[in-house]
Write an enzyme that holds these catalytic residues in place. Structure first.
Site: not given
Length: 329
Positions: A107-108
């Site tokens: 993620d991210e």
């Protein structure tokens, strides 16, 4: 890590904030005795700033655009030796954790750091990688190939699916962002299994002027979530919804409050996931939650009170660094 001791020696705040092998084995043993499988998360290629302190050329250099405004961002996929590091690290993980599962994160990932590195851009052009979604896909394919050959089953955050990365059919997608019903619907229709966390982030702190009312509302909201109510999903597709997870991230917790912040709210999520769709009576749950919280206090678990009503004869008094039970009058 016995394989890469510099990860802890240089990446930890200090050596008092490190999980040693003996600590991990103790956690695994305790979990096994209670029917729990420990699934560790090693989130890459982002969220790896501390790794770079102990591994040379591991992270992407991007002065001023890195994590927390620093000079380094995610793992650099153009450095071939980085995949050898990951292979050795996950081989160690697979030998240590007997459950056969690992969370690979994903993620991210800050693309702006990758974009700022000219050497990485030149390598991408040489490799025929046209954009940063494709670069992330290249990295994830290499990583999944590593864990696949180690016979590890894995979970990834939803961005891996949302960004249309090439993933293997047995990938489990962990949904954590907003509009989770739509995301889970897409995931299960695509044939992947999924885990839900979006509505159960226990670390969120209320900002309402009437915080007491907001907090009481939140626990009821946690209980009313129904992971199987996905519009248009068939019974076969819904069978791919394999569970959920309450999340507690560390921005506002440490050893002083992690148990009180987590419980008894996590128990609400547990009952929701282990109960039938028909069991939705909030008032009944409130009564049982009050009893359950008091029972946790009796077992020396500092579960916080989250109800305006109710009474528990057992509370905690912290005196001279020691936790004592005392009866309320």
């Amino acid at each position: 890590s016995p394989t890469f001791p510099s990860l802890a020696e240089k990446g930890a705040y200090d050596m008092n904030h490190v999980y040693r092998i003996s600590d991990i084995l103790q956690v695994i043993s305790f979990a096994e005795n209670h029917g729990i499988v420990v699934v560790p998360e090693f989130d890459t290629p982002g969220h790896t700033l501390s790794w770079g302190k102990g591994l040379e050329n591991f992270l992407t250099s991007c002065p001023g655009l890195g994590t927390f405004g620093g000079d380094y961002g995610p793992i650099n996929p153009s450095v071939e030796s980085n995949f050898k590091v990951l292979q050795k690290l996950f081989a160690e993980v697979s030998s240590l954790f007997p459950g056969g599962f690992v969370h690979l994160g994903g993620d991210e990932v800050p693309f702006d750091c990758w974009a700022a590195n000219k050497d990485l851009g030149a390598w991408m052009k040489q490799q025929g990688i046209g954009n940063f979604n494709d670069l992330e896909s290249y990295y994830e394919e290499r990583l999944l190939d590593i864990v696949h050959h180690l016979n590890i089953s894995y979970v990834v955050w939803e961005e891996i699916f949302n960004n249309d990365l090439l993933i293997q059919p047995d990938t489990i997608i962990h949904v954590w962002k907003g509009n989770w019903e739509a995301t889970m619907g897409k995931v299960i229709k695509a044939g992947y299994k999924t885990i839900l966390s979006s509505p159960w982030y226990l670390n969120y702190i209320g900002s309402s002027k009437d915080f007491e009312l907001e907090f009481e509302f939140n626990w009821q909201k946690y209980y009313k979530v129904e992971p199987y109510k996905i519009p248009g999903a068939t019974p076969e597709e819904l069978s791919r919804v394999i569970g959920g997870e309450a999340c507690m991230w560390g921005e506002f917790v440490d050893a002083t409050n992690i148990l009180s912040r987590s419980f008894p709210v996590a128990s609400i999520v547990a009952e929701r996931l282990w109960s039938s769709e028909e069991q939705t009576n909030v008032n009944d749950m409130g009564f049982r939650l009050e009893k359950h919280r008091c029972g946790m206090c009796a077992r020396d678990i500092p579960a916080e009170t989250i109800l305006k009503r109710g009474y528990c004869p057992i509370e905690f008094s912290v005196m001279n660094g020691m936790t004592e039970k005392c009866g309320l009058r």
